[in-house]
Design a protein around this motif. Structure first.
Motif, PDB file in Angstrom:
ATOM      1  N   LYS A 169       7.615  -0.110  -9.439  1.00 28.55           N
ATOM      2  CA  LYS A 169       7.369   0.667 -10.815  1.00 28.55           C
ATOM      3  C   LYS A 169       8.747   0.771 -11.377  1.00 28.55           C
ATOM      4  CE  LYS A 169       2.874   2.512 -10.529  1.00 28.55           C
ATOM      5  NZ  LYS A 169       2.161   3.881 -10.214  1.00 28.55           N
ATOM      6  N   GLN A 170       9.647   1.207 -10.560  1.00 28.37           N
ATOM      7  CA  GLN A 170      11.312   1.342 -10.945  1.00 28.37           C
ATOM      8  C   GLN A 170      11.695  -0.075 -11.436  1.00 28.37           C
ATOM      9  OE1 GLN A 170      13.217   4.134 -11.548  1.00 28.37           O
ATOM     10  NE2 GLN A 170      14.647   2.701 -12.481  1.00 28.37           N
ATOM     11  N   PHE A 171      11.454  -1.190 -10.718  1.00 25.50           N
ATOM     12  CA  PHE A 171      12.051  -2.281 -10.903  1.00 25.50           C
ATOM     13  C   PHE A 171      11.322  -3.049 -12.415  1.00 25.50           C
ATOM     14  CE2 PHE A 171      12.813  -4.202  -6.484  1.00 25.50           C
ATOM     15  CZ  PHE A 171      13.833  -3.628  -6.522  1.00 25.50           C
ATOM     16  N   CYS A 172      10.326  -2.486 -12.709  1.00 26.08           N
ATOM     17  CA  CYS A 172       9.493  -2.901 -13.799  1.00 26.08           C
ATOM     18  C   CYS A 172      10.120  -2.064 -15.109  1.00 26.08           C
ATOM     19  CB  CYS A 172       8.104  -2.748 -13.817  1.00 26.08           C
ATOM     20  SG  CYS A 172       7.191  -3.855 -12.649  1.00 26.08           S
ATOM     21  N   ARG A 173      10.305  -0.744 -14.895  1.00 26.94           N
ATOM     22  CA  ARG A 173      10.980   0.103 -15.889  1.00 26.94           C
ATOM     23  C   ARG A 173      12.480  -0.629 -16.177  1.00 26.94           C
ATOM     24  NH1 ARG A 173       8.457   4.157 -13.564  1.00 26.94           N
ATOM     25  NH2 ARG A 173      10.156   4.721 -12.193  1.00 26.94           N
ATOM     26  N   SER A 174      13.338  -0.876 -15.252  1.00 29.53           N
ATOM     27  CA  SER A 174      14.822  -1.324 -15.204  1.00 29.53           C
ATOM     28  C   SER A 174      14.805  -2.765 -16.073  1.00 29.53           C
ATOM     29  CB  SER A 174      15.361  -1.375 -13.950  1.00 29.53           C
ATOM     30  OG  SER A 174      15.574  -0.117 -13.438  1.00 29.53           O
ATOM     31  N   TYR A 175      14.043  -3.913 -15.540  1.00 28.21           N
ATOM     32  CA  TYR A 175      13.901  -4.970 -15.727  1.00 28.21           C
ATOM     33  C   TYR A 175      12.994  -5.530 -16.968  1.00 28.21           C
ATOM     34  CZ  TYR A 175      17.136  -5.127 -11.989  1.00 28.21           C
ATOM     35  OH  TYR A 175      18.143  -4.714 -11.294  1.00 28.21           O
ATOM     36  N   LYS A 176      11.866  -4.791 -17.088  1.00 21.02           N
ATOM     37  CA  LYS A 176      10.808  -5.273 -17.971  1.00 21.02           C
ATOM     38  C   LYS A 176      10.401  -6.547 -17.821  1.00 21.02           C
ATOM     39  CE  LYS A 176      12.265  -1.784 -21.482  1.00 21.02           C
ATOM     40  NZ  LYS A 176      12.900  -0.928 -20.447  1.00 21.02           N
ATOM     41  N   ALA A 198       0.832  -1.139   0.007  1.00 20.49           N
ATOM     42  CA  ALA A 198       0.072  -0.148  -0.158  1.00 20.49           C
ATOM     43  C   ALA A 198       0.714   1.242   0.084  1.00 20.49           C
ATOM     44  CB  ALA A 198      -0.933  -0.044   1.229  1.00 20.49           C
ATOM     45  N   SER A 199       1.754   1.195   0.584  1.00 21.37           N
ATOM     46  CA  SER A 199       2.740   2.451   0.596  1.00 21.37           C
ATOM     47  C   SER A 199       3.354   2.870  -0.817  1.00 21.37           C
ATOM     48  CB  SER A 199       4.079   2.202   1.460  1.00 21.37           C
ATOM     49  OG  SER A 199       5.090   1.416   0.664  1.00 21.37           O
ATOM     50  N   LYS A 200       3.329   4.197  -0.912  1.00 18.04           N
ATOM     51  CA  LYS A 200       3.773   4.877  -2.051  1.00 18.04           C
ATOM     52  C   LYS A 200       5.266   4.479  -2.306  1.00 18.04           C
ATOM     53  CE  LYS A 200       0.861   8.942  -1.916  1.00 18.04           C
ATOM     54  NZ  LYS A 200       0.491  10.353  -1.955  1.00 18.04           N
ATOM     55  N   ALA A 201       6.202   4.338  -1.357  1.00 20.34           N
ATOM     56  CA  ALA A 201       7.462   3.910  -1.196  1.00 20.34           C
ATOM     57  C   ALA A 201       7.670   2.516  -2.233  1.00 20.34           C
ATOM     58  CB  ALA A 201       8.211   3.839  -0.203  1.00 20.34           C
ATOM     59  N   PHE A 202       6.617   1.681  -1.739  1.00 27.62           N
ATOM     60  CA  PHE A 202       6.955   0.100  -2.453  1.00 27.62           C
ATOM     61  C   PHE A 202       6.312   0.334  -4.101  1.00 27.62           C
ATOM     62  CE2 PHE A 202       4.368  -3.343  -4.019  1.00 27.62           C
ATOM     63  CZ  PHE A 202       5.375  -4.125  -3.989  1.00 27.62           C
ATOM     64  N   ARG A 203       5.224   1.075  -4.174  1.00 20.88           N
ATOM     65  CA  ARG A 203       4.725   1.271  -5.596  1.00 20.88           C
ATOM     66  C   ARG A 203       5.771   1.963  -6.396  1.00 20.88           C
ATOM     67  NH1 ARG A 203      -0.327   2.484  -2.836  1.00 20.88           N
ATOM     68  NH2 ARG A 203      -0.208   4.811  -3.743  1.00 20.88           N
ATOM     69  N   ARG A 204       6.467   2.856  -5.895  1.00 20.07           N
ATOM     70  CA  ARG A 204       7.529   3.688  -6.608  1.00 20.07           C
ATOM     71  C   ARG A 204       8.539   2.587  -6.961  1.00 20.07           C
ATOM     72  NH1 ARG A 204       7.125   7.872  -3.670  1.00 20.07           N
ATOM     73  NH2 ARG A 204       8.553   7.312  -2.284  1.00 20.07           N
ATOM     74  N   CYS A 254       5.115 -11.325  -9.515  1.00 26.11           N
ATOM     75  CA  CYS A 254       4.057 -11.719  -8.383  1.00 26.11           C
ATOM     76  C   CYS A 254       4.609 -11.339  -7.152  1.00 26.11           C
ATOM     77  CB  CYS A 254       4.153 -13.306  -8.607  1.00 26.11           C
ATOM     78  SG  CYS A 254       3.064 -14.333  -7.073  1.00 26.11           S
ATOM     79  N   LEU A 255       3.305 -10.826  -6.213  1.00 27.07           N
ATOM     80  CA  LEU A 255       3.648 -10.092  -4.809  1.00 27.07           C
ATOM     81  C   LEU A 255       2.859 -11.112  -4.117  1.00 27.07           C
ATOM     82  CD1 LEU A 255       3.061  -6.501  -5.917  1.00 27.07           C
ATOM     83  CD2 LEU A 255       5.145  -7.692  -6.002  1.00 27.07           C
ATOM     84  N   PHE A 256       3.763 -11.324  -2.951  1.00 19.08           N
ATOM     85  CA  PHE A 256       2.993 -12.155  -1.665  1.00 19.08           C
ATOM     86  C   PHE A 256       3.027 -11.181  -0.488  1.00 19.08           C
ATOM     87  CE2 PHE A 256       5.022 -15.020  -4.415  1.00 19.08           C
ATOM     88  CZ  PHE A 256       4.248 -15.735  -4.763  1.00 19.08           C
ATOM     89  N   GLU A 257       1.925 -11.524   0.167  1.00 13.97           N
ATOM     90  CA  GLU A 257       1.683 -10.686   1.511  1.00 13.97           C
ATOM     91  C   GLU A 257       1.663  -9.266   1.138  1.00 13.97           C
ATOM     92  OE1 GLU A 257       3.125 -12.133   5.573  1.00 13.97           O
ATOM     93  OE2 GLU A 257       4.899 -12.398   4.280  1.00 13.97           O
ATOM     94  N   PRO A 258       0.624  -8.863   0.174  1.00 12.35           N
ATOM     95  CA  PRO A 258       0.425  -7.269  -0.081  1.00 12.35           C
ATOM     96  C   PRO A 258      -0.166  -6.590   0.998  1.00 12.35           C
ATOM     97  CG  PRO A 258      -1.163  -8.670  -1.568  1.00 12.35           C
ATOM     98  CD  PRO A 258       0.081  -9.509  -0.743  1.00 12.35           C
ATOM     99  N   LYS A 259      -0.839  -7.488   2.112  1.00 10.23           N
ATOM    100  CA  LYS A 259      -1.558  -6.876   3.177  1.00 10.23           C
ATOM    101  C   LYS A 259      -2.671  -5.708   2.638  1.00 10.23           C
ATOM    102  CE  LYS A 259       1.977  -8.150   6.072  1.00 10.23           C
ATOM    103  NZ  LYS A 259       2.963  -7.797   7.409  1.00 10.23           N
ATOM    104  N   VAL A 260      -3.200  -5.717   1.825  1.00  6.43           N
ATOM    105  CA  VAL A 260      -4.134  -4.911   1.107  1.00  6.43           C
ATOM    106  C   VAL A 260      -5.452  -5.713   0.360  1.00  6.43           C
ATOM    107  CG1 VAL A 260      -4.553  -2.893  -0.488  1.00  6.43           C
ATOM    108  CG2 VAL A 260      -2.402  -3.202   0.294  1.00  6.43           C
ATOM    109  N   SER A 261      -6.549  -5.323   0.714  1.00  6.75           N
ATOM    110  CA  SER A 261      -7.919  -6.215   0.138  1.00  6.75           C
ATOM    111  C   SER A 261      -8.657  -5.109  -0.428  1.00  6.75           C
ATOM    112  CB  SER A 261      -8.283  -6.849   1.217  1.00  6.75           C
ATOM    113  OG  SER A 261      -7.574  -7.809   1.885  1.00  6.75           O
ATOM    114  N   GLY A 262      -9.765  -5.692  -1.126  1.00  6.24           N
ATOM    115  CA  GLY A 262     -10.893  -4.992  -1.544  1.00  6.24           C
ATOM    116  C   GLY A 262     -10.592  -4.120  -2.722  1.00  6.24           C
ATOM    117  N   ASP A 263     -11.376  -3.016  -2.611  1.00  2.00           N
ATOM    118  CA  ASP A 263     -11.170  -1.916  -3.643  1.00  2.00           C
ATOM    119  C   ASP A 263     -10.073  -1.461  -3.744  1.00  2.00           C
ATOM    120  OD1 ASP A 263     -13.861  -2.567  -4.542  1.00  2.00           O
ATOM    121  OD2 ASP A 263     -14.746  -0.912  -3.325  1.00  2.00           O
ATOM    122  N   GLN A 264      -9.147  -1.160  -2.746  1.00  4.85           N
ATOM    123  CA  GLN A 264      -7.945  -0.525  -2.409  1.00  4.85           C
ATOM    124  C   GLN A 264      -7.085  -1.237  -3.240  1.00  4.85           C
ATOM    125  OE1 GLN A 264      -6.106  -0.102   1.317  1.00  4.85           O
ATOM    126  NE2 GLN A 264      -4.699   1.366   0.602  1.00  4.85           N
TER     127      GLN A 264
END
Length: 177
Positions: A21-28, A12-18, A33-43
């Motif tokens: 997204k940087q990993f995805c730009r760098s490594y494409k 959920a944190s902005k730092a994690f999402r940032r 796959c993410l485990f234990e995101p600790k976020v549910s529902g609409d969020q």
């Protein structure tokens, strides 16, 4: 195929999402796959959409425990075989290669639920596929070498995991860290 498989323990944190997204730009990566995101529902749905992948599937966290999010682009052909509170089974096909099965696992810390994982995650569910890779956080170990405090190790705690590995004919690829 490039994969990022991460026990992120909170998405959920902005730092994690940032960072992701940087990993995805760098490594494409083709698959994330993410485990234990600790976020549910609409969020959770809003966060998943924000990553910009063409396809995704998620298994809901139970309270603040567990949860599995899987994202992919059409650079690889992925079909969801099944979802379960502790795993997602995917059929993966790369180019002209043969399809294979990828099981992305987050084993419950609760021993009775984890025992259900070991009885329900079986290669007989997809026996027509030539290869199977099961990975991630099983919340189990195979030996005292895999724990930071060997004095607290209990061999009976790893028996179910070792029996499952043997019964399924799997090979433990080891770990780092």
């Amino acid at each position: 195929m490039i994969c990022i498989i991460w026990n992120c323990q909170g998405a959920a944190s902005k730092a994690f999402r940032r960072t992701l997204k940087q990993f995805c730009r760098s490594y494409k990566p083709d698959l994330v796959c993410l485990f234990e995101p600790k976020v549910s529902g609409d969020q959770a749905n809003r966060i998943c959409i924000s990553f910009g992948f063409e396809e995704w599937v998620r298994v809901e966290a139970v309270g603040f425990s567990g949860g599995i999010w899987v994202f992919w682009n059409h650079t690889v052909e992925i079909q969801v075989i099944s979802t379960h509170p502790q795993f997602v089974n995917l059929q993966v096909k790369e180019g002209n290669g043969l399809p294979w099965v990828l099981s992305l696992v987050y084993g419950s810390p609760n021993i009775s639920l984890r025992r259900r994982l070991f009885s329900e995650l079986t290669s007989s569910s997809f026996s027509t596929q030539p290869c199977w890779l099961a990975c991630c956080d099983f919340n189990s170990v195979t030996s005292s070498d895999e724990v930071s405090n060997a004095a607290c190790f209990n061999s009976s705690r790893c028996a179910d995991f070792n029996n499952w590995i043997f019964r399924e004919g799997l090979i433990d690829l080891g770990f780092t860290g």
